[in-house]
Design a protein around this motif. Structure first.
Motif, PDB file in Angstrom:
ATOM      1  N   UNK A  89       0.830  -1.211   0.000  1.00 34.77           N
ATOM      2  CA  UNK A  89       0.000   0.000   0.000  1.00 34.77           C
ATOM      3  C   UNK A  89       0.861   1.257   0.000  1.00 34.77           C
ATOM      4  N   UNK A  90       1.901   1.288   0.818  1.00 32.47           N
ATOM      5  CA  UNK A  90       2.770   2.461   0.875  1.00 32.47           C
ATOM      6  C   UNK A  90       3.505   2.661  -0.446  1.00 32.47           C
ATOM      7  N   UNK A  91       3.977   1.581  -1.038  1.00 27.74           N
ATOM      8  CA  UNK A  91       4.664   1.689  -2.330  1.00 27.74           C
ATOM      9  C   UNK A  91       3.728   2.204  -3.408  1.00 27.74           C
ATOM     10  N   UNK A  92       2.524   1.660  -3.439  1.00 27.26           N
ATOM     11  CA  UNK A  92       1.550   2.127  -4.422  1.00 27.26           C
ATOM     12  C   UNK A  92       1.202   3.596  -4.199  1.00 27.26           C
ATOM     13  N   UNK A  93       0.929   3.966  -2.947  1.00 27.84           N
ATOM     14  CA  UNK A  93       0.516   5.338  -2.653  1.00 27.84           C
ATOM     15  C   UNK A  93       1.610   6.336  -3.009  1.00 27.84           C
ATOM     16  N   UNK A  94       2.830   6.056  -2.596  1.00 28.45           N
ATOM     17  CA  UNK A  94       3.930   6.978  -2.859  1.00 28.45           C
ATOM     18  C   UNK A  94       4.159   7.167  -4.356  1.00 28.45           C
ATOM     19  N   UNK A  95       4.166   6.071  -5.111  1.00 27.56           N
ATOM     20  CA  UNK A  95       4.434   6.162  -6.544  1.00 27.56           C
ATOM     21  C   UNK A  95       3.273   6.807  -7.292  1.00 27.56           C
ATOM     22  N   UNK A  96       2.061   6.334  -7.038  1.00 30.05           N
ATOM     23  CA  UNK A  96       0.905   6.823  -7.783  1.00 30.05           C
ATOM     24  C   UNK A  96       0.632   8.299  -7.496  1.00 30.05           C
ATOM     25  N   UNK A  97       0.656   8.680  -6.228  1.00 28.03           N
ATOM     26  CA  UNK A  97       0.351  10.076  -5.882  1.00 28.03           C
ATOM     27  C   UNK A  97       1.429  11.013  -6.431  1.00 28.03           C
ATOM     28  N   UNK A  98       2.684  10.604  -6.386  1.00 22.50           N
ATOM     29  CA  UNK A  98       3.754  11.444  -6.939  1.00 22.50           C
ATOM     30  C   UNK A  98       3.564  11.662  -8.432  1.00 22.50           C
ATOM     31  N   UNK A  99       3.299  10.595  -9.170  1.00 27.56           N
ATOM     32  CA  UNK A  99       3.086  10.734 -10.610  1.00 27.56           C
ATOM     33  C   UNK A  99       1.846  11.574 -10.912  1.00 27.56           C
ATOM     34  N   UNK A 100       0.785  11.372 -10.158  1.00 29.65           N
ATOM     35  CA  UNK A 100      -0.445  12.132 -10.402  1.00 29.65           C
ATOM     36  C   UNK A 100      -0.249  13.616 -10.115  1.00 29.65           C
ATOM     37  N   UNK A 101       0.465  13.949  -9.059  1.00 29.20           N
ATOM     38  CA  UNK A 101       0.692  15.354  -8.751  1.00 29.20           C
ATOM     39  C   UNK A 101       1.563  16.023  -9.816  1.00 29.20           C
TER      40      UNK A 101
END
Length: 334
Positions: A89-101
């Motif tokens: 979950x942390x890996x997904x959140x960090x990567x996805x949110x960074x790319x989306x921002x």
């Protein structure tokens, strides 16, 4: 000849009826329906989950068992599968949110600088958000298919390798991240675009007259003024990414193995597949506590800034002294 006519104060102001409802009780009456909904659909289930987390609740035995204290909490803390899902979950959140921002802010600047077609672009960007994640996830599952998926078809046309997007443990999580970025980047872009369009023009005109470079304008004006909006979007997307379930359930079902098994999907599998509602309730309480603490720490700077602005606005507000004349002193002279 003059005649003084006095008007009673009760008639002039329209004296309120003794049975009229006060503003306070009227406000309470308006809030009551929403509070009842929250009580029934949020607080009562939360209290029930908290109670189950302290009991032995294996639904395969047909009932909720006796009180076991903190045994469920100890078992969850020593569960390797739980901590593995936390890491995913942390890996997904960090990567996805960074790319989306990053992508969302870049797209917002491109649309803001466009001279034509802004309305059409905004309308098209809403489409990924208008459809549920389950429907779009099924669509992307067909796109990822190794036999008749369009992605591998076009890769084969140009001579590139055709990977097993959802079956290869090295890229399965990245496939879910790609889907989430496609769906939620427009949300970030639209909010950032609204913030850009709401910025005052005077500081930018003054910077242009002073000959400031584009990088300096972005560093000293644009991003500092957009900071509250971007921070709020960051918090919202982080909370939503941590709660990811739909995309995993439709695309990979946590596989291959447990490579894409997030906390919410592991909670679902434990409670509704293995019927261990005690472990599932305990993990839900852990999850809720972690989200509350993280949200409070994340939103504290934003709430402090808003409160300081509100107090500053109250101090700057002019005091209006209205000279009220007593009705007894009003008279009409004929």
């Amino acid at each position: 000849m003059s005649q003084s006519l006095s008007v009673p104060a009760s008639q002039e102001r329209g004296a309120a009826s003794p049975t009229a409802m006060s503003d306070r009780w009227f406000s309470i009456l308006l809030i009551v329906p929403a509070m009842l909904v929250i009580l029934v659909f949020a607080l009562l289930p939360l209290a029930y989950a908290l109670d189950v987390s302290f009991r032995f609740a294996d639904l395969t035995r047909g009932r909720i068992g006796d009180f076991v204290g903190l045994d469920n909490y100890r078992a969850v803390l020593h569960d390797r599968a739980f901590w593995s899902s936390v890491g995913v979950t942390l890996k997904f959140t960090l990567t996805a949110v960074t790319l989306e921002m990053v992508l969302g802010i870049a797209i917002a600047f491109l649309i803001h600088g466009a001279t034509a077609g802004k309305g059409i672009i905004r309308s098209l960007m809403i489409l990924p958000l208008a459809t549920s994640a389950a429907v779009t996830g099924l669509f992307w599952r067909y796109l990822y298919d190794t036999q008749f998926g369009l992605i591998n078809h076009f890769l084969g046309l140009v001579g590139l390798p055709e990977p097993n997007w959802l079956g290869d443990y090295t890229i399965a999580l990245w496939s879910v991240i790609l889907f989430d970025v496609w769906q939620w980047t427009p949300f970030v872009a639209l909010i950032a675009l609204a913030g850009l369009q709401a910025l005052p023009k005077e500081p930018f005109e003054a910077a242009e007259l002073d000959g400031a470079s584009t990088f300096r304008v972005l560093r000293t004006l644009t991003f500092p003024m957009l900071k509250p909006v971007l921070f709020l979007v960051l918090v919202l997307r982080t909370i939503d990414s941590v709660r990811l379930y739909d995309a995993v359930a439709v695309l990979t079902r946590g596989g291959p193995g447990t490579v894409t098994e997030t906390m919410t999907f592991y909670l679902y599998r434990t409670g509704l597949k293995l019927f261990r509602m005690d472990y599932a309730s305990t993990m839900a309480i852990f999850f809720l506590y972690a989200m509350l603490v993280a949200s409070l720490f994340a939103l504290r700077p934003l709430l402090t800034q808003f409160s300081s602005r509100a107090s500053e606005g109250v101090r700057r507000a002019p005091c209006c002294n209205v000279n009220q004349v007593s009705p007894r002193k009003r008279s009409a002279t004929a």
